[in-house]
Design an enzyme around this catalytic site. Structure first.
Site, PDB file in Angstrom:
ATOM      1  N   ASN A 188       0.547 -12.528  46.944  1.00 17.47           N
ATOM      2  CA  ASN A 188      -0.214 -11.283  46.780  1.00 17.47           C
ATOM      3  C   ASN A 188       0.025 -10.812  45.351  1.00 17.47           C
ATOM      4  O   ASN A 188       1.089 -10.288  45.046  1.00 17.47           O
ATOM      5  CB  ASN A 188       0.285 -10.252  47.808  1.00 17.47           C
ATOM      6  CG  ASN A 188      -0.322  -8.878  47.586  1.00 17.47           C
ATOM      7  OD1 ASN A 188      -1.262  -8.717  46.814  1.00 17.47           O
ATOM      8  ND2 ASN A 188       0.217  -7.879  48.293  1.00 17.47           N
ATOM      9  N   TRP A 189      -0.993 -11.018  44.500  1.00 19.14           N
ATOM     10  CA  TRP A 189      -0.804 -10.731  43.081  1.00 19.14           C
ATOM     11  C   TRP A 189      -0.954  -9.245  42.758  1.00 19.14           C
ATOM     12  O   TRP A 189      -0.745  -8.835  41.613  1.00 19.14           O
ATOM     13  CB  TRP A 189      -1.765 -11.575  42.236  1.00 19.14           C
ATOM     14  CG  TRP A 189      -1.421 -13.040  42.238  1.00 19.14           C
ATOM     15  CD1 TRP A 189      -0.346 -13.625  42.842  1.00 19.14           C
ATOM     16  CD2 TRP A 189      -2.144 -14.106  41.605  1.00 19.14           C
ATOM     17  NE1 TRP A 189      -0.354 -14.984  42.625  1.00 19.14           N
ATOM     18  CE2 TRP A 189      -1.452 -15.309  41.875  1.00 19.14           C
ATOM     19  CE3 TRP A 189      -3.317 -14.172  40.851  1.00 19.14           C
ATOM     20  CZ2 TRP A 189      -1.891 -16.553  41.405  1.00 19.14           C
ATOM     21  CZ3 TRP A 189      -3.757 -15.410  40.384  1.00 19.14           C
ATOM     22  CH2 TRP A 189      -3.041 -16.578  40.652  1.00 19.14           C
ATOM     23  N   LYS A 190      -1.357  -8.458  43.757  1.00 19.69           N
ATOM     24  CA  LYS A 190      -1.509  -7.000  43.565  1.00 19.69           C
ATOM     25  C   LYS A 190      -2.349  -6.710  42.310  1.00 19.69           C
ATOM     26  O   LYS A 190      -3.195  -7.516  41.946  1.00 19.69           O
ATOM     27  CB  LYS A 190      -0.136  -6.323  43.545  1.00 19.69           C
ATOM     28  CG  LYS A 190       0.691  -6.718  44.778  1.00 19.69           C
ATOM     29  CD  LYS A 190       1.903  -5.879  44.995  1.00 19.69           C
ATOM     30  CE  LYS A 190       2.634  -6.390  46.232  1.00 19.69           C
ATOM     31  NZ  LYS A 190       3.802  -5.588  46.573  1.00 19.69           N
ATOM     32  N   HIS A 207      -2.009  -3.749  53.974  1.00 17.15           N
ATOM     33  CA  HIS A 207      -0.751  -3.833  53.228  1.00 17.15           C
ATOM     34  C   HIS A 207      -0.117  -2.437  53.199  1.00 17.15           C
ATOM     35  O   HIS A 207      -0.830  -1.436  53.162  1.00 17.15           O
ATOM     36  CB  HIS A 207      -1.022  -4.324  51.801  1.00 17.15           C
ATOM     37  CG  HIS A 207       0.235  -4.620  51.072  1.00 17.15           C
ATOM     38  ND1 HIS A 207       0.968  -3.631  50.461  1.00 17.15           N
ATOM     39  CD2 HIS A 207       0.927  -5.769  50.911  1.00 17.15           C
ATOM     40  CE1 HIS A 207       2.052  -4.173  49.931  1.00 17.15           C
ATOM     41  NE2 HIS A 207       2.051  -5.463  50.193  1.00 17.15           N
ATOM     42  N   GLU A 236       1.077  -0.771  50.957  1.00 16.99           N
ATOM     43  CA  GLU A 236       0.617   0.068  49.829  1.00 16.99           C
ATOM     44  C   GLU A 236      -0.732   0.697  50.140  1.00 16.99           C
ATOM     45  O   GLU A 236      -1.071   1.747  49.587  1.00 16.99           O
ATOM     46  CB  GLU A 236       0.575  -0.783  48.542  1.00 16.99           C
ATOM     47  CG  GLU A 236       1.992  -1.050  48.026  1.00 16.99           C
ATOM     48  CD  GLU A 236       2.199  -2.374  47.315  1.00 16.99           C
ATOM     49  OE1 GLU A 236       1.216  -2.972  46.827  1.00 16.99           O
ATOM     50  OE2 GLU A 236       3.356  -2.836  47.257  1.00 16.99           O
ATOM     51  N   GLU A 285       6.231  -6.981  57.148  1.00 20.04           N
ATOM     52  CA  GLU A 285       6.751  -6.589  55.838  1.00 20.04           C
ATOM     53  C   GLU A 285       7.457  -5.246  55.955  1.00 20.04           C
ATOM     54  O   GLU A 285       6.808  -4.192  55.897  1.00 20.04           O
ATOM     55  CB  GLU A 285       5.593  -6.455  54.837  1.00 20.04           C
ATOM     56  CG  GLU A 285       4.816  -7.738  54.636  1.00 20.04           C
ATOM     57  CD  GLU A 285       4.141  -7.769  53.268  1.00 20.04           C
ATOM     58  OE1 GLU A 285       4.472  -8.670  52.490  1.00 20.04           O
ATOM     59  OE2 GLU A 285       3.334  -6.884  52.965  1.00 20.04           O
ATOM     60  N   GLY A 298       9.178  -5.150  47.062  1.00 19.41           N
ATOM     61  CA  GLY A 298       9.328  -4.859  45.640  1.00 19.41           C
ATOM     62  C   GLY A 298      10.643  -4.179  45.290  1.00 19.41           C
ATOM     63  O   GLY A 298      10.820  -3.688  44.187  1.00 19.41           O
ATOM     64  N   SER A 341      10.431  -9.022  49.138  1.00 18.56           N
ATOM     65  CA  SER A 341      11.420  -9.617  48.239  1.00 18.56           C
ATOM     66  C   SER A 341      11.831 -11.038  48.625  1.00 18.56           C
ATOM     67  O   SER A 341      12.990 -11.417  48.489  1.00 18.56           O
ATOM     68  CB  SER A 341      12.644  -8.704  48.119  1.00 18.56           C
ATOM     69  OG  SER A 341      12.250  -7.429  47.618  1.00 18.56           O
ATOM     70  N   GLY A 380       5.048 -11.109  46.979  1.00 16.99           N
ATOM     71  CA  GLY A 380       4.546 -10.255  45.903  1.00 16.99           C
ATOM     72  C   GLY A 380       5.088 -10.706  44.563  1.00 16.99           C
ATOM     73  O   GLY A 380       4.604 -11.667  43.957  1.00 16.99           O
ATOM     74  N   GLY A 381       6.152 -10.034  44.099  1.00 15.41           N
ATOM     75  CA  GLY A 381       6.713 -10.283  42.768  1.00 15.41           C
ATOM     76  C   GLY A 381       6.905 -11.750  42.428  1.00 15.41           C
ATOM     77  O   GLY A 381       6.494 -12.204  41.349  1.00 15.41           O
TER      78      GLY A 381
HETATM   79  P1  PGA Z   1       7.459  -8.402  47.196  1.00 13.86           P
HETATM   80  O1  PGA Z   1       6.058  -7.917  47.834  1.00 13.86           O
HETATM   81  O2  PGA Z   1       7.575  -9.874  47.467  1.00 13.86           O
HETATM   82  O3  PGA Z   1       7.328  -8.081  45.722  1.00 13.86           O
HETATM   83  O4  PGA Z   1       8.516  -7.609  47.852  1.00 13.86           O
HETATM   84  C1  PGA Z   1       5.626  -8.408  49.069  1.00 13.86           C
HETATM   85  C2  PGA Z   1       4.296  -7.805  49.400  1.00 13.86           C
HETATM   86  O5  PGA Z   1       4.055  -6.655  49.001  1.00 13.86           O
HETATM   87  O6  PGA Z   1       3.454  -8.424  50.065  1.00 13.86           O
END
Ligand code: PGA
Length: 254
Positions: free
Chosen positions: A9-11, A97, A99, A169, A175, A214, A235-236
């Site tokens: 997930n490149w956000k 998600h 967010e 998640e 993050g 993470s 994500g990251g």
């Molecule tokens: P993260 O994000 O790996 O940076 O914790 C995961 C996600 O938001 O899907």
């Protein structure tokens, strides 16, 4: 029985040149994988086609990070439909998600509509569920995650849910660098599968449940070794080709 799946997930990250390079680096490095898992990346909407082009000829698929709950076309300024995502080659779309739930106020009802819109457009929804830190600390993880899963299954039916993916998640792990332990994650994954069993044993057994929060090469093997963890939503670490493929490596043959 459930082939592992690793999704990036490149956000809201990258530039046109940067995402093209990231995608082609992932293709190059992943050529060394033996018995690779399913792999996909979800760039920002505007870069999906360029990334799809960079991934062409590889087995890595492309997805989106969100979609509109409405189908087809119409007067919905700023929105992107599932039909459009299908049209440009998306295999997956992330729905709900954290967010989106917590930053943009997406409710369970709204989430179920988006989920259904993805299904109807033949784009596989990846439904995100997960508790906040205060919910975990107050002992209501199962209540929250249970509600998030049931609200979708009750709205769209278990047969629709059968062709989706769920991602657990924990919001406190996204993050933050704080990963759920493999045992903590497994416990919730098992709980999600138990809920699905109440609707259909075969769907519960066949549905992939990814872990997100993470995940990185150093902790991926432990998480992926758990019986109910079928992959990751990253994500990251998905923004670095070596790290993303490192996680995929940990999923090889698992
Ligand atoms: P993260 O994000 O790996 O940076 O914790 C995961 C996600 O938001 O899907």
């Amino acid at each position: 029985m459930r082939q592992p799946l690793i999704v990036g997930n490149w956000k809201m990250n990258g530039t046109l040149a940067g995402v093209k390079k990231l995608a082609s680096d992932i293709v190059t490095i992943s050529q060394g994988l033996k018995d690779p898992p399913g792999m996909a990346v979800c760039p920002p909407f505007v870069y999906i086609q360029a990334v799809a082009e960079a991934l062409r000829g590889s087995y890595i698929e492309v997805g989106a990070q969100d979609l509109c709950e409405m189908q087809g076309e119409g007067a919905f300024t700023g929105e992107v439909s599932g039909t459009m995502l299908k049209d440009i080659g998306c295999r997956y779309v992330i729905v709900a998600h954290s967010e989106r739930r917590h930053g943009y106020g997406e409710t369970d009802e709204w989430v179920a509509k988006k989920f259904l819109a993805a299904y109807q457009a033949k784009v596989t929804p990846i439904l995100c569920v997960g508790e906040l830190l205060e919910e975990r600390e107050s002992g209501s993880t199962e209540q929250v995650v249970g509600r998030q899963v049931r609200s979708v299954v009750d709205a769209v039916g278990i047969d629709v849910v059968a062709s989706s993916v769920i991602a657990y998640e924990p919001v406190w792990a996204i993050g933050t660098g704080k990963t759920a332990t493999a045992e903590q994650a497994q416990e919730v994954h098992h709980f999600i599968r138990k809920i699905l069993t109440q609707y259909s044993t075969s769907v519960a057994e066949g549905l992939k449940i990814l872990y997100g929060g993470s995940m990185k090469p150093s902790n991926a093997s432990g998480l992926l070794a758990m019986p109910d963890i079928d992959g990751g939503l990253i994500g990251g670490a998905s923004l670095k080709a070596d790290d993303f493929v490192g996680i995929c490596q940990a999923a090889c043959g698992s």
